[in-house]
Design a protein around this motif. Sequence first.
Motif, PDB file in Angstrom:
ATOM      1  N   ALA A 154       0.701  -1.403   0.221  1.00  0.00           N
ATOM      2  CA  ALA A 154      -0.077  -0.150   0.295  1.00  0.00           C
ATOM      3  C   ALA A 154       1.187   1.433  -0.139  1.00  0.00           C
ATOM      4  N   LEU A 155       2.212   1.277   0.335  1.00  0.00           N
ATOM      5  CA  LEU A 155       3.457   2.443   0.612  1.00  0.00           C
ATOM      6  C   LEU A 155       3.100   2.894  -0.284  1.00  0.00           C
ATOM      7  N   PRO A 156       4.150   2.076  -1.735  1.00  0.00           N
ATOM      8  CA  PRO A 156       3.691   3.339  -2.986  1.00  0.00           C
ATOM      9  C   PRO A 156       2.499   3.543  -3.543  1.00  0.00           C
ATOM     10  N   LEU A 157       1.452   2.949  -3.405  1.00  0.00           N
ATOM     11  CA  LEU A 157       0.370   3.160  -4.023  1.00  0.00           C
ATOM     12  C   LEU A 157      -0.746   4.586  -3.348  1.00  0.00           C
ATOM     13  N   ALA A 158      -0.221   5.221  -1.901  1.00  0.00           N
ATOM     14  CA  ALA A 158       0.054   5.989  -1.439  1.00  0.00           C
ATOM     15  C   ALA A 158       0.403   6.778  -1.478  1.00  0.00           C
ATOM     16  N   PHE A 159       1.822   6.686  -1.932  1.00  0.00           N
ATOM     17  CA  PHE A 159       2.353   7.884  -2.316  1.00  0.00           C
ATOM     18  C   PHE A 159       2.183   8.695  -3.736  1.00  0.00           C
ATOM     19  N   TYR A 160       1.506   7.893  -4.191  1.00  0.00           N
ATOM     20  CA  TYR A 160       1.093   8.599  -6.158  1.00  0.00           C
ATOM     21  C   TYR A 160      -0.827   9.193  -5.749  1.00  0.00           C
ATOM     22  N   GLY A 161      -1.231   8.766  -4.659  1.00  0.00           N
ATOM     23  CA  GLY A 161      -2.267   8.752  -3.444  1.00  0.00           C
ATOM     24  C   GLY A 161      -2.341  10.342  -2.822  1.00  0.00           C
ATOM     25  N   VAL A 162      -0.943  10.586  -1.638  1.00  0.00           N
ATOM     26  CA  VAL A 162      -0.704  11.914  -1.201  1.00  0.00           C
ATOM     27  C   VAL A 162      -0.228  12.631  -1.742  1.00  0.00           C
ATOM     28  N   ALA A 163      -0.057  12.383  -3.228  1.00  0.00           N
ATOM     29  CA  ALA A 163       0.856  12.898  -4.280  1.00  0.00           C
ATOM     30  C   ALA A 163      -0.334  13.919  -4.691  1.00  0.00           C
ATOM     31  N   SER A 164      -1.489  13.389  -5.170  1.00  0.00           N
ATOM     32  CA  SER A 164      -2.419  13.609  -5.895  1.00  0.00           C
ATOM     33  C   SER A 164      -3.299  14.833  -4.970  1.00  0.00           C
ATOM     34  N   LEU A 165      -3.342  14.094  -3.890  1.00  0.00           N
ATOM     35  CA  LEU A 165      -4.653  14.787  -2.695  1.00  0.00           C
ATOM     36  C   LEU A 165      -3.094  16.475  -2.733  1.00  0.00           C
ATOM     37  N   PHE A 166      -1.973  16.479  -2.246  1.00  0.00           N
ATOM     38  CA  PHE A 166      -1.502  18.108  -1.694  1.00  0.00           C
ATOM     39  C   PHE A 166      -1.229  18.777  -3.023  1.00  0.00           C
ATOM     40  N   ASP A 167      -1.198  17.739  -4.561  1.00  0.00           N
ATOM     41  CA  ASP A 167      -0.968  18.483  -5.673  1.00  0.00           C
ATOM     42  C   ASP A 167      -1.783  19.928  -5.925  1.00  0.00           C
ATOM     43  N   THR A 168      -2.992  20.055  -5.684  1.00  0.00           N
ATOM     44  CA  THR A 168      -3.630  21.464  -5.453  1.00  0.00           C
ATOM     45  C   THR A 168      -3.169  22.000  -3.798  1.00  0.00           C
ATOM     46  N   LYS A 169      -2.792  21.460  -3.469  1.00  0.00           N
ATOM     47  CA  LYS A 169      -2.561  22.365  -1.714  1.00  0.00           C
ATOM     48  C   LYS A 169      -1.283  23.181  -1.863  1.00  0.00           C
ATOM     49  N   LEU A 170      -0.259  22.192  -2.872  1.00  0.00           N
ATOM     50  CA  LEU A 170       0.817  22.819  -2.736  1.00  0.00           C
ATOM     51  C   LEU A 170       0.452  24.461  -3.948  1.00  0.00           C
ATOM     52  N   GLY A 171      -0.344  24.320  -5.002  1.00  0.00           N
ATOM     53  CA  GLY A 171      -0.698  25.920  -5.140  1.00  0.00           C
ATOM     54  C   GLY A 171       0.526  25.710  -7.011  1.00  0.00           C
ATOM     55  N   THR A 172       0.298  26.777  -7.232  1.00  0.00           N
ATOM     56  CA  THR A 172       1.145  26.573  -8.549  1.00  0.00           C
ATOM     57  C   THR A 172       2.614  27.161  -8.228  1.00  0.00           C
ATOM     58  N   ASP A 173       3.053  27.312  -9.501  1.00  0.00           N
ATOM     59  CA  ASP A 173       4.794  27.694  -9.547  1.00  0.00           C
ATOM     60  C   ASP A 173       5.451  27.470 -10.861  1.00  0.00           C
ATOM     61  N   GLU A 174       5.213  29.340 -11.616  1.00  0.00           N
ATOM     62  CA  GLU A 174       5.205  29.963 -12.496  1.00  0.00           C
ATOM     63  C   GLU A 174       6.724  30.452 -12.506  1.00  0.00           C
ATOM     64  N   ARG A 175       8.201  30.383 -11.778  1.00  0.00           N
ATOM     65  CA  ARG A 175       8.886  30.730 -11.607  1.00  0.00           C
ATOM     66  C   ARG A 175       9.828  30.081 -12.608  1.00  0.00           C
ATOM     67  N   ASN A 176      10.506  30.857 -13.536  1.00  0.00           N
ATOM     68  CA  ASN A 176      10.913  30.402 -14.731  1.00  0.00           C
ATOM     69  C   ASN A 176      12.989  30.680 -14.377  1.00  0.00           C
ATOM     70  N   LEU A 177      13.765  29.299 -14.471  1.00  0.00           N
ATOM     71  CA  LEU A 177      15.223  29.898 -14.853  1.00  0.00           C
ATOM     72  C   LEU A 177      15.592  30.423 -15.809  1.00  0.00           C
ATOM     73  N   ASP A 178      16.730  31.261 -16.153  1.00  0.00           N
ATOM     74  CA  ASP A 178      17.086  32.423 -17.150  1.00  0.00           C
ATOM     75  C   ASP A 178      18.132  30.984 -17.585  1.00  0.00           C
ATOM     76  N   PRO A 179      17.212  30.931 -18.806  1.00  0.00           N
ATOM     77  CA  PRO A 179      18.371  29.359 -20.056  1.00  0.00           C
ATOM     78  C   PRO A 179      19.270  30.755 -20.155  1.00  0.00           C
ATOM     79  N   GLU A 180      18.973  32.243 -20.877  1.00  0.00           N
ATOM     80  CA  GLU A 180      20.666  32.789 -21.178  1.00  0.00           C
ATOM     81  C   GLU A 180      22.051  32.804 -20.421  1.00  0.00           C
ATOM     82  N   ARG A 181      21.701  32.430 -19.249  1.00  0.00           N
ATOM     83  CA  ARG A 181      22.728  33.218 -18.206  1.00  0.00           C
ATOM     84  C   ARG A 181      23.196  31.476 -17.382  1.00  0.00           C
ATOM     85  N   THR A 182      22.392  30.661 -17.707  1.00  0.00           N
ATOM     86  CA  THR A 182      22.351  29.868 -16.349  1.00  0.00           C
ATOM     87  C   THR A 182      23.655  28.759 -17.441  1.00  0.00           C
ATOM     88  N   LEU A 183      24.881  27.956 -16.968  1.00  0.00           N
ATOM     89  CA  LEU A 183      25.118  27.005 -17.725  1.00  0.00           C
ATOM     90  C   LEU A 183      24.458  26.007 -17.788  1.00  0.00           C
TER      91      LEU A 183
END
Length: 804
Positions: free
Chosen positions: A55-84
């Motif tokens: 049940a643990l690996p199944l719960a891993f994805y189940g919990v991830a699905s629950l937390f997906d909405t709660k953790l919100g979004t991330d729209e930040r970007n790395l700069d591809p022109e300056r990052t080596l």
Amino acid sequence: MAQNLANSSGEGTSRFGGLGGAIEPSFPNALPHFLALAVFPLVINAAVRGGWWLALPLAFYGVASLFDTKLGTDERNLDPERTLESGLFWYVLAVWMWAVLWPVTLVFSLWQMLVAGHLAAWEIALMAVVLAMVAQSVFIAGHEMIHRHSAWERRFGEFLLSSVSYPHYVTEHIYIHHALVGTPGDVGSAPKGQSFWHYFPREVASNLTGAWRVQRERLARRHLPVWHYSNPFWRYFTECAFWYGLIGWMGGAWAVAVYFALCFGVVFSMKISNYLQHYGLRRIRLPSGKFERVQPRHSWSAARKLDNWLFFNMQRHPDHHAVAGRRYPLMQHHGADRSPQLPEGYGKMFALALFPRRWFETMDPLVDEWRARFYPQIEDWSAYDSAAFATRPAAFEAIEEILGAAPRLGAWINCAPELLDQLEKKEFTDLALPAGFGPDAEFEALARQGLARVYWTHELGVAEMREEIAEIPVQGVREAVEIARTWSNGKAFQIALHTMRGNLTPIEAGRALSHIAEASIAAVLAEVEERFAGRAADGAVATVLLGDLASGEAAPGSHLDVRFVHAGGPPELLDSRCRAYLAALRELSRDNLVLAPNLRDREMGAVRSLAEFAGHHRGSGTAAELLELTRARCVFTSGDDALGERFEQARREALARGAARERLDAELREPHRDAPAPGLVSFETMRGGLREVERAARILQLDLAADASAAASLTATSVFRAADERGLIPSDAAGRLAEAATLWRSLRGIVRLVVEDAGAVNTAGPRVGAVVARACAMGTVDALTTAVCDTAARAALDIDALTP
């Protein structure tokens, strides 16, 4: 439109920072992507211990699905022109570790399941589900690696994909999907209105055949055979053979079957991802014939934080297509101003895709919003959504023209896109002269009309058509039917397009379609007759057409009404021949654009000897049977060509002196009650409409039956003219009735071609209305409606005078 597209073609990926600000490459910022590795110890522990540990690996994805909405979004970007490249080490390490841990975990788990023998059957089944869930990321990690420049990464990504039986994805994804995304050439870009269940089998089959075609073409460019050792399919086969051989050695045939099911589940999940990433989004075809450059707006985007951590920024798919070589941490999030946004994260969208009705309710409005936002200059997207465009993208202009002006013709090409190949044939191109060849547009239109009319109404008659069909080699009746149907549909499509464009009138088109029907019927029956070769002494058979096909007024979907008359020979053999005729004709009418099987007529295919036919109509024939003979014509004879002439004499005799003649005359003169109000929709049934005009013509035809030359007139127009010449009705009335018959037949022919019924003319759009009005020699639909009412009123008065 071209200018708008040119202006937008410079749009690239979003600038560094995006909507959510900037981030720097660092171990703390890379650490969340290692979260995907946490499932591996859970899987290994479950494989060793079984039981509730599963049940643990199944719960891993189940919990991830629950937390997906709660953790919100991330729209930040790395700069591809300056990052080596060196600054991305920790990000890349997460993918490398996943790629290494997966094969090790898979082999270890399979050993525990198939060899160790400590797991029960239900534990093995549940363990297979666990592996299938983890393996969903195989395509993500493998996909990330096959896009790299280093050969070892590409090969390792290929090996990962082979662990789920899909190494050919490497070829298909790089050479087909990325090159053709958002176009009909990419089956992976689902058009609007296509459900996942329709998409999935086509996509899987296309991946394999498309990848093979690409590698065959690459080898051919190097003048190498397809079986050359450099063909990567040798590697693909070897890699898959390794995995299946290993599984078979561990657990035998049943284990191979379980492993195959596991791979199927992984591919199924991956295809859901492909489906939702590009659903309904199309690249626009430019005036040059090419498609616009791929932009972020051609993929769906999402910014769920946890999904991007677990699946290596898979939701930033728009940027992946805009700059395919970027590593996953450099992929940019694009906001709604540059890319359409999914309403939920991938997890919920995966589930939604399995339910087409809910999927369409959710996504189709978003697709419409995307179209209005990014392509406001395009009002009609039906061509882009059509099945015809999916298989014949080079014919886009013709598809767009047909779908906008003739929806029924559009349904033809969507069901049978190969009809569009007719537009490339010399027979069509010689008549469809290109724009600009003449001094002005009016001259060009007249030239096209003249060429089309001369060709279809004079040069290409039934005899010439039969010669064309005869030149095609066939073996047997079934093949003859298939050849005749294909030939007939191709010719009918050409005629339909000429009519839609105004190069043929519906009356001329009806005559040409009737010729096509007669030629194809004769060709099929001639092949049937081969079965009875050498039996000329066994009698003769005449095949008689009734209705619109007999009078030369065919329209798309004309009912196939046929009767058989024979003379001489054993009746049993002649009946057998006629039954063979009828079976072949029924098959010919299937999927036929001109002919439709007449399933309502119990007399369909009725067989009588000529003597029985004549005697029946002298004695006990009915009015309905006699009415059929007003439009009846022999189109094929076998055994004795004179039988056709003898049938025609018997037909005229029945009309002139048949027992049911007076009864039919009385029925025709009986006025129809409760006729609908005059108008475009009711032109067939209103007072003075098509039905009443035809009724008046049949009354006159009975009076003309004794006149051999006049009795050959089968159309209402020709009957009125013959009646005028013989003084049966006043010339002005004959002229008005002939004019009404021409208008009704023109209207019926064009309506049957473009929309099936007149009620749809006013709702199908202005282009459809323009086609219908022009075909009836009117400038607008309003002018046509006025003409319909005026013509019906005049015809009603003339008919009342004719049938007191």
